[in-house]
Design a protein around this motif. Structure first.
Motif, PDB file in Angstrom:
ATOM      1  N   ARG A  51      -4.904 -75.307  26.465  1.00 27.34           N
ATOM      2  CA  ARG A  51      -4.927 -75.728  24.947  1.00 27.34           C
ATOM      3  C   ARG A  51      -5.572 -76.896  24.709  1.00 27.34           C
ATOM      4  NH1 ARG A  51       1.332 -74.515  23.062  1.00 27.34           N
ATOM      5  NH2 ARG A  51       1.335 -72.214  23.252  1.00 27.34           N
TER       6      ARG A  51
ATOM      7  N   TYR B 287      -5.010 -80.091  21.750  1.00 29.93           N
ATOM      8  CA  TYR B 287      -4.373 -80.569  20.825  1.00 29.93           C
ATOM      9  C   TYR B 287      -4.577 -81.782  20.133  1.00 29.93           C
ATOM     10  CZ  TYR B 287      -0.029 -78.007  22.433  1.00 29.93           C
ATOM     11  OH  TYR B 287       1.170 -77.069  22.975  1.00 29.93           O
TER      12      TYR B 287
ATOM     13  N   GLN C  56      -1.944 -78.124  17.240  1.00 27.08           N
ATOM     14  CA  GLN C  56      -2.665 -77.175  18.370  1.00 27.08           C
ATOM     15  C   GLN C  56      -4.166 -76.744  17.764  1.00 27.08           C
ATOM     16  OE1 GLN C  56      -0.050 -73.972  20.009  1.00 27.08           O
ATOM     17  NE2 GLN C  56      -2.029 -72.981  20.584  1.00 27.08           N
TER      18      GLN C  56
ATOM     19  N   ARG D 125       8.317 -68.402  25.007  1.00 27.27           N
ATOM     20  CA  ARG D 125       8.396 -69.182  26.181  1.00 27.27           C
ATOM     21  C   ARG D 125       9.279 -68.715  27.213  1.00 27.27           C
ATOM     22  NH1 ARG D 125       8.288 -74.773  25.855  1.00 27.27           N
ATOM     23  NH2 ARG D 125       7.778 -74.811  23.967  1.00 27.27           N
TER      24      ARG D 125
ATOM     25  N   CYS E  54      -4.763 -79.649  28.008  1.00 25.28           N
ATOM     26  CA  CYS E  54      -3.842 -79.230  29.077  1.00 25.28           C
ATOM     27  C   CYS E  54      -3.803 -77.944  29.454  1.00 25.28           C
ATOM     28  CB  CYS E  54      -2.409 -79.669  28.285  1.00 25.28           C
ATOM     29  SG  CYS E  54      -1.767 -78.683  27.035  1.00 25.28           S
TER      30      CYS E  54
ATOM     31  N   ASP F 222      -1.382 -74.598  30.803  1.00 27.45           N
ATOM     32  CA  ASP F 222      -0.064 -74.087  30.373  1.00 27.45           C
ATOM     33  C   ASP F 222       0.957 -74.763  31.081  1.00 27.45           C
ATOM     34  OD1 ASP F 222      -0.858 -72.661  32.551  1.00 27.45           O
ATOM     35  OD2 ASP F 222       0.435 -70.724  32.022  1.00 27.45           O
TER      36      ASP F 222
ATOM     37  N   TYR G 129       2.339 -77.172  28.506  1.00 35.62           N
ATOM     38  CA  TYR G 129       3.214 -76.679  27.242  1.00 35.62           C
ATOM     39  C   TYR G 129       4.375 -75.647  27.545  1.00 35.62           C
ATOM     40  CZ  TYR G 129       0.116 -72.733  26.948  1.00 35.62           C
ATOM     41  OH  TYR G 129      -0.760 -71.533  26.970  1.00 35.62           O
TER      42      TYR G 129
ATOM     43  N   ASP H 122       6.538 -78.716  22.116  1.00 33.34           N
ATOM     44  CA  ASP H 122       5.567 -79.668  21.239  1.00 33.34           C
ATOM     45  C   ASP H 122       5.963 -80.893  20.840  1.00 33.34           C
ATOM     46  OD1 ASP H 122       3.877 -77.654  21.872  1.00 33.34           O
ATOM     47  OD2 ASP H 122       3.238 -77.167  19.746  1.00 33.34           O
TER      48      ASP H 122
ATOM     49  N   ILE I   6       6.043 -83.527  23.552  1.00 33.99           N
ATOM     50  CA  ILE I   6       4.742 -83.834  23.745  1.00 33.99           C
ATOM     51  C   ILE I   6       4.419 -84.749  22.774  1.00 33.99           C
ATOM     52  CG2 ILE I   6       2.266 -83.162  23.887  1.00 33.99           C
ATOM     53  CD1 ILE I   6       3.164 -80.601  25.012  1.00 33.99           C
TER      54      ILE I   6
END
Ligand code: MN
Length: 411
Positions: A113, A115, A124, A147, A183, A185, A188, A193, A196
């Motif tokens: 990803r 962000y 995102q 998740r 990043c 996976d 995340y 999020d 983060i």
């Protein structure tokens, strides 16, 4: 404008190798997450980031230049995967960014990803090209349910999977104080999020912040390799210190187009702690005592027994139960009449459905976590269409455009 940046990569707490790779040489930054057995994933992610060294910055159309370079490396990875049976099925995600004046241009494939963090808000920028990502976009799954979804590691697009790779491209205007985060996976999936965003807000120094993200992912379970690239496009955040184990962190700054910056990111460095040479220890005199030798031998024996006991409960591997592919719990060892493993889950996939390289891989009895073993078995089931436990709808609800192509599992 002089961007500052830091990168950090860590194997995590479960995997034995690091198949992630990263790249930071202003104005280009990238993260790649390799997939495929043995060392193939590492080869693919490394090929992807090393190709970025050929990028020639400057002028207009830098993003197009980056995209054509990525198309070239797609062909290179595919060719290598097809010509070398040990590399069959290898592929990699790639999320690459090029900084232009006042904007960041992204080229993206897979489930890593990008962000953008702006004044405390984390947005995102990329879509996940994964089974769960597509289900979320179709409204079939909530991000929270994703998740813990059993198929969350299945990606639907990757470099090295098909002749023609479909790249997502996006351009986002940057503002003073913005941070760009790339990043894999492994970050995340372990760190929500909001957490983060809080870590990015709390830190100042980019290297320290990158390290804090890795620590948070390991604190959250560290189930996968973790890689982060943090960029302050306007250089308003200090890059921070170099090195400092673990994790392997690099930092730097540089004018776009300059070369005064670190090269490709680390590949599984675990910090210097593991590399302290034995000869550096001044313990020799202690070992002259025979009693100490005996104590050490007993300790070693106890540790071996404890480790064996622990291992037989914590590890899993794939093997055939009769003709059916199955997960076994334990280690594939017989101690006299005692077997240290037992059948855990059987599938409908049979021996004759599998390719020779897959049979070869299974015969190696690589030890896996339960999660990894389940993912591998699910991937074989997915490929060979037998025994369908809670399979998502193959064609999506609204026909064309919603089709899902599975290209691999990032295990
Ligand atoms: Mn990963």
């Amino acid at each position: 404008m002089s961007a500052t940046f830091a990168t950090a990569t860590h194997t995590g707490l479960v995997r034995r190798g690091n198949e992630d790779a990263c790249f930071a040489r202003p104005p280009v930054f990238a993260v790649a997450d390799g997939m495929g057995g043995a060392l193939a994933g590492e080869v693919a992610s490394r090929m992807a980031v090393e190709a970025l060294e050929r990028f020639a910055p400057g002028g207009d159309g830098m993003a197009s230049g980056l995209a054509s370079l990525v198309e070239e490396v797609n062909a290179d990875i595919l060719a290598r995967a097809q010509s070398d049976t040990r590399r069959a099925g290898m592929g990699t995600t790639l999320t690459a960014a090029v900084l232009t004046d006042g904007a960041v241009d992204l080229v993206h494939v897979g489930d890593s990803r990008a962000y953008l963090w702006r004044q405390g808000e984390l947005r995102q920028l990329t879509d996940d090209h994964s089974l769960v990502g597509e289900m979320i976009r179709r409204g079939e799954l909530s991000p929270a349910a994703a998740r813990s979804h059993p198929q969350r590691s299945i990606i639907t697009r990757a470099l090295g999977a098909e002749e023609k790779v479909e790249l997502d491209r996006e351009s986002v205007a940057t503002e003073p104080g913005d941070l760009l985060l790339l990043c894999s996976d492994g970050l995340y999936a372990m760190v929500p999020d909001a957490a983060i965003a809080a870590i990015l807000a709390a830190g100042d120094d980019l290297a320290q912040t990158a390290g804090a993200l890795i620590e948070a992912a390991n604190a959250g379970g560290g189930a996968d390799n973790i890689t982060v690239v943090l960029v302050s496009p306007d250089g308003s955040r200090p890059a921070g210190g170099q090195g400092g184990p673990p994790p392997a962190v690099t930092a730097g700054s540089g004018e776009p187009g300059g070369t005064a910056a670190p090269d490709t990111g680390g590949h599984g460095e675990e910090g210097a702690a593991a590399q302290v040479p034995d000869s550096a220890s001044g313990r020799r005199p202690l070992w002259k005592s025979g009693r100490l030798w005996l104590a050490a031998a007993l300790l070693l024996l106890a540790a071996t027994v404890a480790a064996t006991w622990y291992m037989t409960r914590q590890v899993y591997y794939l093997d055939f139960s009769g003709d059916r592919l199955a997960i076994y719990q334990g280690v594939p060892v017989e101690l006299g009449p005692v077997s240290l493993s037992g059948l855990y889950r059987e599938s409908g996939v049979t021996r004759d459905e599998l390719m020779p390289y897959e049979l070869e891989r299974i015969s190696r009895h690589e030890l896996k976590s339960l999660q990894e073993a389940e993912m591998m078995l699910d991937n074989y089931i997915e490929q060979y269409g037998q025994d369908e436990p809670e399979r998502p709808p193959a064609g999506g609800r609204d026909g064309a455009g919603a089709r899902t192509t599975t290209v691999g599992v990032t295990v």
